[in-house]
Design an enzyme around this catalytic site. Structure first.
Site, PDB file in Angstrom:
ATOM      1  N   GLU A 103     -25.092   7.990  20.025  1.00 59.39           N
ATOM      2  CA  GLU A 103     -24.934   9.300  19.819  1.00 59.39           C
ATOM      3  C   GLU A 103     -25.807   9.774  18.590  1.00 59.39           C
ATOM      4  OE1 GLU A 103     -20.801  10.055  19.206  1.00 59.39           O
ATOM      5  OE2 GLU A 103     -20.026   9.513  21.276  1.00 59.39           O
TER       6      GLU A 103
ATOM      7  N   ASN B 139     -26.990   4.021  22.805  1.00 58.81           N
ATOM      8  CA  ASN B 139     -25.944   4.620  23.766  1.00 58.81           C
ATOM      9  C   ASN B 139     -25.694   6.118  23.372  1.00 58.81           C
ATOM     10  OD1 ASN B 139     -23.604   3.582  25.311  1.00 58.81           O
ATOM     11  ND2 ASN B 139     -22.275   4.038  23.605  1.00 58.81           N
TER      12      ASN B 139
ATOM     13  N   GLU C 212     -18.981   3.533  28.946  1.00 54.70           N
ATOM     14  CA  GLU C 212     -17.613   4.116  28.530  1.00 54.70           C
ATOM     15  C   GLU C 212     -16.885   4.986  29.427  1.00 54.70           C
ATOM     16  OE1 GLU C 212     -17.773   6.119  24.840  1.00 54.70           O
ATOM     17  OE2 GLU C 212     -19.288   4.470  23.949  1.00 54.70           O
TER      18      GLU C 212
HETATM   19  C1  XIL Z   1     -13.246   6.790  20.615  1.00 56.92           C
HETATM   20  C2  XIL Z   1     -12.069   5.832  20.895  1.00 56.92           C
HETATM   21  O1  XIL Z   1     -11.725   5.508  22.304  1.00 56.92           O
HETATM   22  C3  XIL Z   1     -10.825   6.317  20.418  1.00 56.92           C
HETATM   23  O2  XIL Z   1      -9.764   5.648  20.220  1.00 56.92           O
HETATM   24  C4  XIL Z   1     -11.367   7.053  18.789  1.00 56.92           C
HETATM   25  O3  XIL Z   1     -10.096   7.531  18.086  1.00 56.92           O
HETATM   26  C5  XIL Z   1     -12.501   7.853  18.579  1.00 56.92           C
HETATM   27  O4  XIL Z   1     -13.354   7.184  19.435  1.00 56.92           O
HETATM   28  N1  XIL Z   1     -17.852   7.817  22.521  1.00 56.92           N
HETATM   29  C6  XIL Z   1     -17.945   6.563  21.785  1.00 56.92           C
HETATM   30  C7  XIL Z   1     -16.757   5.975  21.628  1.00 56.92           C
HETATM   31  O5  XIL Z   1     -18.958   6.060  21.637  1.00 56.92           O
HETATM   32  O6  XIL Z   1     -16.609   4.781  20.584  1.00 56.92           O
HETATM   33  C8  XIL Z   1     -15.669   6.714  21.595  1.00 56.92           C
HETATM   34  O7  XIL Z   1     -14.233   6.011  21.438  1.00 56.92           O
HETATM   35  C9  XIL Z   1     -15.468   7.663  22.874  1.00 56.92           C
HETATM   36  C10 XIL Z   1     -16.687   8.461  22.718  1.00 56.92           C
END
Ligand code: XIL
Length: 807
Positions: free
Chosen positions: A185, A232, A296
């Protein structure tokens, strides 16, 4: 089209069961289906898992654990590798070195679990703006909550932390973690660099935050040369500003030989997402020489949706993503962000009220999404390539790009090498780019022929000329010494032409057809040439309409073409000065309706999704995410249904679908087609595009009648220019509103019946959102809306009758 799953022989072969037992009725795990997909050139299938739930010696959840082991070939520790978890206490300094107090226990549990189950691990994430440990000094943020203090450490110290974080983490799991999400990000939504403690630790972070990203990849590679390293990001599945920025970054990293091996698309989506253009996007990145992954995935739907349509919409989005991945050979895995609604960040951390984003219920029962994924994996076949080539010419170009390539998104793999800095210029609409010819040297050239010219074929392109003082070619394909065919502008006649060379060169040596219309410099025009062999005609279409045709003598035999297809030039020059977009080639004759369709600037089928399947691939969004749909309860919806809010007598709360960026130039001729069904009385708007004070048009109901109206100016006080139709009644009705700039007319067609037009009409440019169900200056729609099509051309009754019935 629906692909129903059947278990392919390849899938059976991939199972390690010698003979079917009663247990053979159990579903085949996704990992097995995924491995066997793509005729054995399959993918891995995985999920994020939480260490607390697989804890071997405590209160783990046995069914969760068993399912995770059985279902997936890939595992991502959901939060167990992030910095705040692996380094819970502040490092100390000894002898000029940082001494870190790492806590690897949680990550170890997941990695051990994967080892026991023969699973590949993806490590999430090494470098992220989020997940700064709580020991990092804080200061009050704008909302009063503490945020990490950017001034707390010197840039030098932060860079040391970054290097240690990357090297120590990768080192620790060397050989055990196969893939790393190295940076996560790094961009804001508008494509600018996202602020972070890492970004600020490098010089000049605002113009260029490249340094910390390139360093992180290099350090990770030095720590484990066998691990695959990826970047990512979320919100890059469609053509967004962020996706374009990411593309430029990956290209730059590759050009600089930074060890980056993949791009991860997070794919956190919602139920109405069309995911239009996702496969194109994956392909584009793959063309840079990297692998692509879905890292994801989840698809949010309402907490209340335990049955019915939302589950089907959700399944559709998952299914589209699986298909996009399988369609692109460089796509190597799909990873879900949690596999059961019992343990998902959606609905708890993110989007409260929108849980149930995963593929299994709280009790691990399969939802339609799970079955759909299985069906897509088992039933996938290579897509049938309808086109011989498709060069959208909207490829993104970094400022310092030396070699440009116009990618072929038809799936045939026929990219065109671009001479000169021709790509990345202003396109047909704001936010879209096109090829820009300099009239001297620019062109895009395939390495071999695309079309067999003796056979029937169709070639179309959008073009905008800047110079009408010389002959120019939009698209051509080489024979030995000249073009076998060309489409272009002819200076002597000041017309568009389509020309084909004759093998025997009897007569003139070529035959050509000229348009009756004269091109206007600067006006984007859609030009199509069709060689119809059976009918023996060269046919020219302008703006989707059959414009002219010629019949060469029966002895005419088109010259065979063995050379390149050229965009913006011919073998003997005639380089185009102006812009070209969306070149399509087909080895067949297209029907009038298909050619008209290619001129559409937007097509919203509204079958449970708000995606646009026209060239522009815009995904519409509904602001409060509460749009409803029409259809039978156990089938995918077949139309949008907008309703008023609960307390909303004035219909201010009624929902609408917003479509950006700008869809239509309302100061030029256009047509808007929609199917509508009333569920209320009073004025209301089905389709509109906004200016600043007014919507530039509204199609809907006015004073009880079907109506198409254009306010005279973008001002508070206006004259309404209106065409009214018959009394508006319930039941599906087809409305087409037309603005004809040349005739200064507006027209309305109700169920293919022309109403009396309004004359002496003026329209004006509007640059804001296109809405379904809403206008700036009228009440919202209540009822059904379906199959909305937008054209930058004034349709005639004949052409309107070619628009397919609603589906
Ligand atoms: C999220 C997790 O799933 C949660 O449990 C945590 O509180 C916050 O992060 N993008 C990402 C992930 O790259 O690492 C994030 O994961 C969701 C959004």
């Amino acid at each position: 089209m629906k692909r129903t799953g059947f278990i392919a022989a390849a899938v059976m072969a991939a199972m390690f069961m010698v003979e079917p037992s009663p247990a053979a009725a159990d579903p085949i795990p996704l990992k097995t289906l995924a491995a066997a997909a793509r005729a054995g050139d399959g993918i891995m299938f995985g999920s994020a898992i939480q260490s607390a739930l697989i804890d071997p010696d405590s209160d783990g959840d046995e069914t969760y654990e068993q399912r995770a082991a059985a279902e997936f070939s890939l595992i991502a520790p959901e939060n167990d590798l992030i910095w705040e978890v692996t380094e819970p206490t502040e490092p100390t300094r000894e002898g000029g070195e940082w001494v870190h107090n790492y806590a690897w226990n949680r990550a170890e549990e997941v990695v051990d679990f994967a080892d026991r189950n023969g699973q590949t691990i993806i490590g999430h994430h090494l470098v992220w703006h989020s997940s700064v440990p709580s020991w990092w000094p804080r200061m009050p943020g704008p909302d009063g909550k503490p945020i990490p203090n950017p001034e707390a450490y010197t840039p030098q110290v932060v860079r040391e932390f970054l290097q240690d974080r990357v090297e120590d983490t990768v080192n620790r799991f060397e050989g055990r973690i196969g893939y790393w999400s190295v940076v996560n990000e790094v961009f804001a939504e508008n494509g600018s660099w996202r602020p972070s403690i890492w970004q600020r630790a490098y010089p000049n972070p605002v113009p260029d935050s490249y340094g910390y990203i390139a360093d992180s990849f290099r350090w990770a590679h030095a720590a484990d040369a066998n691990a695959k390293l990826y970047i990512n990001e979320y919100g890059v599945e469609g053509n967004t500003a962020k996706a374009r920025a990411l593309y430029d970054l990956v290209k730059r990293l590759r050009n600089d030989n930074v060890p980056i091996h993949g791009v991860g698309f997070q794919t956190h989506r919602k139920l109405t997402d069309g995911l239009t253009g996702f496969a194109d996007m994956l392909r584009r990145f793959a063309d840079l020489g990297v692998e692509v992954y879905i890292t994801e995935m989840d698809v949010r739907i309402h907490d209340t949706a335990t049955s019915g349509v939302e589950l089907l919409q959700q399944a559709e989005v998952y299914g589209r993503a699986v298909r996009a991945c399988l369609d692109v050979a460089a796509c190597k895995f799909i990873n879900l962000w949690g596999f059961t609604d019992a343990h998902s960040w959606i609905g708890t951390v993110f989007h409260i009220g929108w849980g149930r984003a995963t593929v299994l219920t709280n009790t691990l029962a399969a939802k339609p999404a799970y079955n759909r994924i299985a069906a897509e994996l088992a039933g996938w076949t290579a897509p049938v390539q309808n086109m011989a080539g498709w060069w959208r010419l909207d490829d993104w170009v970094a400022p310092d790009d030396a070699a440009m390539v116009a990618s072929d998104v038809s799936g045939h793999g026929r990219p065109a090498a671009v001479a000169g800095f021709a790509l990345g210029n202003e396109g047909r609409m704001p936010g879209y780019t096109a090829f820009r010819g300099n009239g001297v040297s620019t062109q895009a050239t395939t390495t071999g022929p695309v079309l067999q010219t003796p056979q029937s074929f169709t070639v179309s392109a959008w073009v905008s000329l800047t110079d009408t003082t010389r002959d120019q070619v939009v698209v051509s394909q080489d024979a030995a010494t000249s073009a076998a065919f060309s489409i272009g502008f002819n200076v002597a006649s000041q017309k568009w032409y389509f020309s084909m060379a004759d093998t025997y060169a009897q007569g003139p040596g070529f035959y050509q057809v000229f348009s009756t219309v004269t091109p206007q410099p600067g006006a984007w025009t859609h030009v199509t040439g069709v060689w119809n062999r059976a009918w023996g005609r060269l046919v020219l279409y302008v703006n989707g309409k059959l414009n002219a045709a010629v019949a060469p003598p029966a002895s005419f035999l088109p010259k065979a073409s063995t050379g390149s297809l050229r965009i913006g030039a011919a073998l003997n020059g005639r380089h185009l000065a102006g812009s070209i977009s969306d070149v399509r080639a087909y080895q067949r004759v297209l029907s009038d309706a298909e050619i008209l369709d290619a001129t559409s600037l937007g097509y919203f089928g509204l079958n449970g999704q708000t995606g646009d399947t026209s060239f522009f691939l815009r995904d519409g969004s509904s602001r409060p995410e509460v749009i409803r749909w029409l259809g039978t309860p156990d089938q995918m919806p077949n139309a949008l249904r907008l309703t008023a809010g609960p307390n909303d007598s004035t219909r201010i709360e009624a929902v609408a679908v917003d479509i950006r960026p700008q869809v239509l130039r309302t100061d030029r001729s256009y047509s808007v087609s929609a199917w509508v069904n009333l569920e209320a009385t009073g004025d209301m708007v089905a389709v509109a595009q906004d200016g600043i004070h007014r919507s530039a048009f509204r199609l809907g109901v006015r004073a009880g009648k079907w109506s198409f109206a254009i306010p005279s100016a973008d001002a508070d006080v206006v004259t309404m220019q209106v065409v009214n139709g018959p009394t508006a009644v319930a039941g599906w009705t087809h409305l087409v509103g037309v603005y004809d700039a040349e005739a200064r007319q507006i027209r309305l067609y109700v169920n293919n019946v022309a109403q009396t037009p309004a004359a002496n009409v003026t329209s004006w440019a509007s640059a804001n959102t296109l809405h379904l169900g809403q206008a700036l200056d009228a009440p919202r729609w209540v009822g059904g809306i379906d199959d909305v099509r937008i054209y930058q051309t004034p349709l005639t009754l004949n052409e309107i009758s070619l628009i397919p019935a609603r589906s």
